[in-house]
Enzyme design. Structure first.
Site, PDB file in Angstrom:
ATOM      1  N   ASN A 178      -0.511   4.566  -0.122  1.00 39.46           N
ATOM      2  CA  ASN A 178      -1.175   5.805   0.321  1.00 39.46           C
ATOM      3  C   ASN A 178      -1.838   5.720   1.690  1.00 39.46           C
ATOM      4  OD1 ASN A 178      -3.366   4.213  -0.266  1.00 39.46           O
ATOM      5  ND2 ASN A 178      -4.134   5.477  -1.950  1.00 39.46           N
ATOM      6  N   ASP A 215      -4.253   3.761   2.863  1.00 39.16           N
ATOM      7  CA  ASP A 215      -5.679   3.433   3.011  1.00 39.16           C
ATOM      8  C   ASP A 215      -5.898   1.971   3.385  1.00 39.16           C
ATOM      9  OD1 ASP A 215      -5.139   2.107   0.649  1.00 39.16           O
ATOM     10  OD2 ASP A 215      -6.675   3.128  -0.540  1.00 39.16           O
ATOM     11  N   ASP A 231      -1.813  -1.265  -3.752  1.00 44.25           N
ATOM     12  CA  ASP A 231      -2.152  -0.516  -4.961  1.00 44.25           C
ATOM     13  C   ASP A 231      -1.015  -0.583  -5.979  1.00 44.25           C
ATOM     14  OD1 ASP A 231      -0.258   1.372  -3.918  1.00 44.25           O
ATOM     15  OD2 ASP A 231      -1.882   2.363  -2.812  1.00 44.25           O
ATOM     16  N   ASP A 270      -4.928 -10.831 -15.569  1.00 39.05           N
ATOM     17  CA  ASP A 270      -5.951 -11.833 -15.317  1.00 39.05           C
ATOM     18  C   ASP A 270      -7.146 -11.564 -16.231  1.00 39.05           C
ATOM     19  OD1 ASP A 270      -7.158 -14.000 -13.884  1.00 39.05           O
ATOM     20  OD2 ASP A 270      -6.035 -13.356 -12.121  1.00 39.05           O
ATOM     21  N   HIS A 316      -3.240 -17.382  -4.768  1.00 42.25           N
ATOM     22  CA  HIS A 316      -4.204 -16.559  -4.035  1.00 42.25           C
ATOM     23  C   HIS A 316      -5.475 -17.307  -3.650  1.00 42.25           C
ATOM     24  CE1 HIS A 316      -5.604 -16.527  -8.141  1.00 42.25           C
ATOM     25  NE2 HIS A 316      -6.777 -16.043  -7.734  1.00 42.25           N
ATOM     26  N   ASP A 317      -5.689 -18.488  -4.242  1.00 41.22           N
ATOM     27  CA  ASP A 317      -6.878 -19.292  -3.944  1.00 41.22           C
ATOM     28  C   ASP A 317      -6.573 -20.497  -3.063  1.00 41.22           C
ATOM     29  OD1 ASP A 317      -8.754 -17.781  -5.333  1.00 41.22           O
ATOM     30  OD2 ASP A 317      -8.472 -18.880  -7.210  1.00 41.22           O
ATOM     31  N   ASP A 339      -9.048 -17.010 -16.012  1.00 37.84           N
ATOM     32  CA  ASP A 339      -9.789 -17.526 -14.866  1.00 37.84           C
ATOM     33  C   ASP A 339     -10.834 -18.548 -15.304  1.00 37.84           C
ATOM     34  OD1 ASP A 339     -10.342 -17.088 -11.920  1.00 37.84           O
ATOM     35  OD2 ASP A 339     -12.319 -16.605 -12.734  1.00 37.84           O
ATOM     36  N   GLU A 384      -6.736 -21.416 -16.249  1.00 41.28           N
ATOM     37  CA  GLU A 384      -7.129 -22.116 -15.025  1.00 41.28           C
ATOM     38  C   GLU A 384      -8.221 -23.111 -15.398  1.00 41.28           C
ATOM     39  OE1 GLU A 384      -8.611 -21.035 -10.503  1.00 41.28           O
ATOM     40  OE2 GLU A 384      -9.479 -19.953 -12.199  1.00 41.28           O
ATOM     41  N   ASP A 392       0.846  -1.190   0.000  1.00 41.18           N
ATOM     42  CA  ASP A 392       0.000   0.000   0.000  1.00 41.18           C
ATOM     43  C   ASP A 392       0.880   1.238   0.000  1.00 41.18           C
ATOM     44  OD1 ASP A 392      -1.967   1.925   0.400  1.00 41.18           O
ATOM     45  OD2 ASP A 392      -2.093   1.543   2.556  1.00 41.18           O
TER      46      ASP A 392
END
Length: 551
Positions: free
Chosen positions: A10, A12, A16, A85, A313-314, A186, A240, A8
């Site tokens: 910034n 928040d 990003d 992706d 990530h899955d 995907d 995938e 990150d």
């Protein structure tokens, strides 16, 4: 790379694109050639960006199109490539196409999605969603149901409609003309559904995968995509494809190059799932892992190309799943990395894997953010009255949030990921496991990955050699060779937390029998073998790779 959790810039609490740019030198030092960027498109974030509302816009959380264009330039400036992706089995229900589609049955966009009337007052068929519950959502405005194989906010696109395909190909061309280097696609083998959408056997809600995975027109659609888009660019494509066999994969990623370059298969990701599926975790056996990997290594050799991965990530963190994330975290992470990088195919490293990041001790469901996890918990516990502790145990083992906790950069607050409040809790072990410490330690997992990557770029046998199992019946040691011409690689991996005796079928080191390329422990005189069947003592999670002299 999962941008929401990477870096990150910034404050928040959300990773990003400027944050990614700030860490490109880190990726370059690791040895990365290609960055696969999980979705950064406009999205309401029901499924963290996999529900896309504008395929040509950048999500505000991540930055601007100018930020993205700078990212592409900076990636290319470092000699790396960027693949995006591609999520085109479904869109968001907030996409302009769907807003039009649901407005009336006569709307020109109606057939962009899959709408059906009720069946005897119930859903059009009995398919269950991959994210729990029925795969159909009733829409009162037009009195029909739409299909969503995932979240109800992810309506499936109707690939039978040629206008839909043309829209998708036009969008893909737009991104390729901007200079990207390919696509990760995907659930691309779900785009063709069986005509008539027949119900699955069994209960009211049943698994309908036989009717929407590897469907009747999927290869036709991909060949069309290849002809109209992919073949016109020098790019990389990976699909995938859950539920495929090696023979299936050889069609998707055929040597003729008429569809994709490679696919992700899931067989080895299902070895620790019980009869109840993903959320019924059970132990896995090394002999089953050997059988699965061997089937894919031999089944695709000379026919198609393997993708190599142990987490993403899955999926949960690989050192927690296949190794030992406590007393042997470093050793087992290096052993698994050796495994990943000494097979035929392209290795995929998921962010934090190179640090040995682990699964997370989630305290309760309030710590979780993943729509799949939240839906399952609601269905089984809140509505179904199931046991909270049992379900939370399954989530700690298999939940997708395990992989999505913020990247652990340093010992600073929030692991140096953000100066604000992170969107998902940071794993509390960041004070021990972080990139700053790994970069400073020449014996770290990070630097071990660098050596493995360098070896692949030095020895073609590691990339292209044929695979042959050596210790098929051994329940503790996984050993195999890779052969290319006169070069032979010999890999030994101890998958246990104990010292194990192993009879090497090859003379190693002593007498000039071979060259030790890499090991995750110091290898001294006592570990050498000179004759056949000499006993080696492989320490807990030890890995060794030898380049044998030609006979």
């Amino acid at each position: 790379m999962y941008p929401r959790s990477f870096k990150d810039s910034n404050g928040d609490g959300i990773g990003d694109i400027p944050g990614i740019i700030s860490k490109l030198d880190y990726l370059k030092e690791l040895g990365v050639d290609v960055i696969w960027l999980s979705p950064v498109y406009q999205s309401p974030n029901d499924d963290n960006g996999y529900d896309i509302s504008d395929y040509r816009g950048i999500m505000d959380d991540f930055g601007t199109m100018a930020d993205w264009e700078k990212l592409l330039a900076e990636v290319h400036g470092r000699g790396m490539k960027l693949i995006m992706d591609l999520v085109v089995n479904h869109s968001s229900d907030e996409h302009a196409w769907f807003l039009e589609s649901r407005s009336s049955k006569e709307n020109p966009y109606r057939d962009y999605y899959i709408w059906r009337p009720s069946r005897d007052g119930q859903e059009p068929n009995n398919w269950t969603s991959i994210f729990s519950g029925p795969a159909w959502e009733y829409d009162g405005q037009t009195g029909e149901y739409y299909l969503h194989l995932f979240s109800r906010k992810q309506p499936d696109l109707n690939w039978e409609n040629p206008k839909v395909r043309e829209e998708i190909y036009d969008m893909m061309t737009w991104w390729l003309d901007k200079g990207i280097d390919g696509f990760r696609m995907d659930v691309i083998n779900m785009i063709s559904k069986t005509e008539g959408l027949p119900s699955a056997g069994g209960d009211r809600y049943a698994w309908g995968g036989d009717y929407f995975m590897n469907g009747p027109r999927v290869h036709e659609f991909l060949r069309e995509m290849n002809e109209k888009v992919l073949s016109r660019y020098d790019i990389m494509t990976v699909g995938e494809t859950p539920g495929v066999t090696p023979d299936d994969a050889a069609r998707y990623a055929n040597a003729d190059g008429t569809e994709l370059n490679m696919v992700f298969q899931f067989e080895h990701m299902e070895l620790d799932s019980g009869w109840g599926g993903k959320w019924d975790p059970c132990g896995w056996k090394l002999k089953d892992l050997k059988a699965t990997i061997g089937r894919w290594q031999t089944g695709l050799h000379g026919r198609a190309w393997n993708s190599l991965y142990l987490n993403n990530h899955d999926q949960p963190r690989m050192v927690s799943r296949f190794g030992n994330d406590r007393e042997y975290r470093v050793e087992s992470a290096k052993m698994l990395a050796t495994f990943l990088h000494t097979l035929e195919g392209t290795p995929y490293i998921y962010q934090g894997e190179e640090l040995g990041m682990t699964n997370v001790p989630f305290k309760g469901i309030e710590d979780c953010r993943d729509v799949e996890t939240l839906n399952m918990y609601r269905e089984r516990v809140t509505e179904g009255g199931g046991n909270h502790d049992e379900v939370m145990n399954a989530i700690r083992i298999k939940g997708r949030d395990n992989a999505r906790t913020p990247m652990q950069w340093s010992t600073e607050a929030n692991a140096g990921f953000t100066t604000g409040t992170p969107w998902l809790h940071v794993n509390p072990n960041y004070t021990e496991i972080n990139a700053e410490a790994a970069l400073a330690d020449t014996d770290s997992i990070f630097h071990y990955y660098r050596k493995l990557i360098a070896l692949r770029k030095t020895h073609p046998v590691i990339v292209y050699g044929s695979y042959e199992i050596v210790s098929e019946e051994d329940e503790r040691i996984y050993a195999y060779t890779r052969t290319l011409g006169n070069d032979r690689l010999f890999v030994m991996l101890n998958f246990t937390g104990e010292t194990v005796s192993f009879a090497s079928p090859y003379p190693l080191l002593a007498g000039g029998g071979g060259e030790l390329l890499i090991a995750n422990y110091p290898v001294g005189e006592g570990s050498e073998t000179s004759g056949l069947d000499a006993e080696l003592q492989l320490r807990p999670f030890e890995a060794r790779v030898y380049l044998l002299k030609a006979v």
